[in-house]
Design a protein around this motif. Structure first.
Motif, PDB file in Angstrom:
ATOM      1  N   LEU A 169       1.331  -1.371  -0.219  1.00  0.00           N
ATOM      2  CA  LEU A 169      -0.380  -0.045  -0.224  1.00  0.00           C
ATOM      3  C   LEU A 169       0.747   1.003   0.152  1.00  0.00           C
ATOM      4  N   LEU A 170       2.122   1.225   0.920  1.00  0.00           N
ATOM      5  CA  LEU A 170       3.402   2.678   0.600  1.00  0.00           C
ATOM      6  C   LEU A 170       3.317   2.391  -0.737  1.00  0.00           C
ATOM      7  N   ILE A 205       0.806   4.112  -2.512  1.00  0.00           N
ATOM      8  CA  ILE A 205       0.580   5.630  -2.685  1.00  0.00           C
ATOM      9  C   ILE A 205       1.518   6.279  -3.241  1.00  0.00           C
ATOM     10  N   LEU A 206       3.129   5.710  -3.197  1.00  0.00           N
ATOM     11  CA  LEU A 206       3.962   6.837  -3.256  1.00  0.00           C
ATOM     12  C   LEU A 206       3.708   6.858  -5.495  1.00  0.00           C
ATOM     13  N   ALA A 207       3.496   5.568  -5.991  1.00  0.00           N
ATOM     14  CA  ALA A 207       3.872   5.831  -6.797  1.00  0.00           C
ATOM     15  C   ALA A 207       2.352   6.624  -7.650  1.00  0.00           C
ATOM     16  N   GLY A 222      -5.611   9.520   1.212  1.00  0.00           N
ATOM     17  CA  GLY A 222      -6.501   8.253   0.863  1.00  0.00           C
ATOM     18  C   GLY A 222      -5.471   6.697   1.026  1.00  0.00           C
ATOM     19  N   GLY A 223      -4.002   6.831   1.470  1.00  0.00           N
ATOM     20  CA  GLY A 223      -3.407   6.376   1.749  1.00  0.00           C
ATOM     21  C   GLY A 223      -3.153   5.653   3.489  1.00  0.00           C
ATOM     22  N   ILE A 224      -4.032   6.353   4.104  1.00  0.00           N
ATOM     23  CA  ILE A 224      -3.901   6.429   5.085  1.00  0.00           C
ATOM     24  C   ILE A 224      -5.596   6.091   5.397  1.00  0.00           C
TER      25      ILE A 224
END
Length: 407
Positions: free
Chosen positions: A42-43, A46-48, A240-242
């Motif tokens: 997921l991390l 989100i970075l991508a 959104g990632g959180i």
């Protein structure tokens, strides 16, 4: 700081788009099956997403055109232009029409998880009236006409959705050490590859690359606004990632209890005896908000893409634009109300999206790395390096997705 917060907006639509029923289902099932082990995926996702959406926003602000419009201009050979535009239309317009039933059904599931409403009989058929209600709400929001009003409504829904999922995750008293390990120490549990690909595929959404390059121009009209666009992306996509991590953490609570389920409604109900009714109600509302925001953004993205690829202009262009998003929403309402799953259409859309992600990402990468198009705003070394790595992964994701559906 006040000015930065005043300039938050377009990326709320991007966050609203990727935090849909698909993402919520994938993340919850990943947590149920593997605990915290896939938080690192997921991390990475989100970075991508932040990197690609920054490129998309920068492209829109510098060139004054969106990604679909640039594809139409970039290819001069007729067969290449036609092939590329057909791929975009099939994957985005037809694809979003197919997925809209899933978005609306997701909102219905969330609503039903809270209020437990039954179906009604109509001409000897069981008809769920909730999809009609959800579709009506989505059409009303888009019919507001003002981009600013639509943006404000979606920002509110994203914030409420975020609070519901984060609070539900905190209610289950998670293992913070296990969460930190899951985020920063990549692991590949047995049979986890499909879940990893699904996490990335539902977060890095192809149509968001097209949508973002268009909507930033509704908010700003100068490359000088790139710094505000970046702040906007970091805040909204990070939030959104959180949310996605909170959903996975909630699923991991059932993993720790040894409870397995493959259905969201049962997932929400399973949390109630363990952590109280509040957890299932919060998840239900979050799922409702995820469904309705994705319903709106999918329809909006399809309309923007068709407008650019077919070069609609003037009053007639505005009318066609409105008819597209109305048609997309109504198709979802019909399929969801009757319980019909357009499986072949969805499979075609998924294959097209698997092909479109690397295609769109590669084209985006080429444009934003080109000094002729971007001038001093072209990719720097680190943007190029990380972007290239994301391209390789998207190619792998597309290849695996196509193989999966062929098999």
């Amino acid at each position: 700081m006040k000015k930065l917060f005043q300039n938050i907006g377009p990326s709320a639509l991007i966050a609203a788009a990727f935090i849909g029923p698909g993402t919520i289902t994938v993340c919850s099932m990943a947590g149920i099956a593997f605990g915290y082990d896939l938080l690192w995926a997921l991390l990475f996702s989100i970075l991508a997403t932040i990197v690609l959406q920054e490129m998309s926003a920068r492209l829109g602000l510098v060139t004054g055109k969106d990604l679909a419009g640039l594809i139409r201009i970039y290819f001069t050979t007729p067969w290449k232009k036609i092939l590329s535009l057909i791929l975009v239309i099939v994957a985005i317009v037809l694809g979003n029409a197919a997925y809209e039933a899933g978005n609306i059904t997701g909102a219905v599931l969330g609503f039903d998880a809270v209020f437990k409403l039954d179906k009604v009989s109509f001409f000897e058929m069981d008809l769920n009236i909730l999809p009609i209600l959800i579709g009506g709400i989505a059409i009303f929001i888009l019919a507001l006409g003002s981009y600013k009003k639509i943006e404000n409504v979606l920002m509110l829904l994203v914030v409420l959705m975020s609070l519901s999922f984060v609070i539900s995750a905190l209610l289950i008293a998670p293992d913070w050490l296990g969460i930190a390990k899951g985020i920063f120490v990549p692991s590949f549990p047995e049979n986890s590859l499909t879940s990893i690909l699904a996490i990335v595929g539902t977060t890095v959404v192809p149509y968001n690359l097209f949508l973002h390059s268009a909507i930033v121009q509704e908010k700003w009209n100068s490359p000088n606004a790139i710094k505000y666009a970046r702040w906007d992306i970091f805040i909204a996509v990070g939030l959104g990632g959180i949310v996605s991590m909170a959903v996975l953490i909630s699923g991991a609570a059932l993993y720790q209890e040894g409870i397995m389920t493959s259905d969201f409604s049962k997932f929400a109900d399973s949390l109630a005896p363990l952590y109280g009714d509040y957890a299932s109600y919060l998840l239900g509302f979050g799922f409702f908000a995820a469904g309705i925001t994705s319903t709106i953004t999918a329809a909006l993205a399809a309309a923007y893409v068709l407008k650019s690829t077919l070069n609609w202009q003037g009053k007639s262009g505005k009318l066609y634009f409105k008819l597209v998003w109305i048609g997309i929403i109504l198709s979802g309402v019909i399929f969801s109300s009757l319980g019909i799953q357009p499986l072949e259409l969805i499979q075609t859309a998924q294959i097209s999206n698997a092909i479109l992600l690397p295609f769109a990402a590669i084209f985006l990468y080429i444009i934003v790395s080109n000094k002729k198009w971007m001038g001093k705003y072209k990719n720097n070394f680190w943007q190029s390096a990380f972007g290239f790595f994301i391209l390789l992964f998207s190619l792998f994701l597309g290849f695996k997705s196509v193989l999966k559906f062929i098999s």
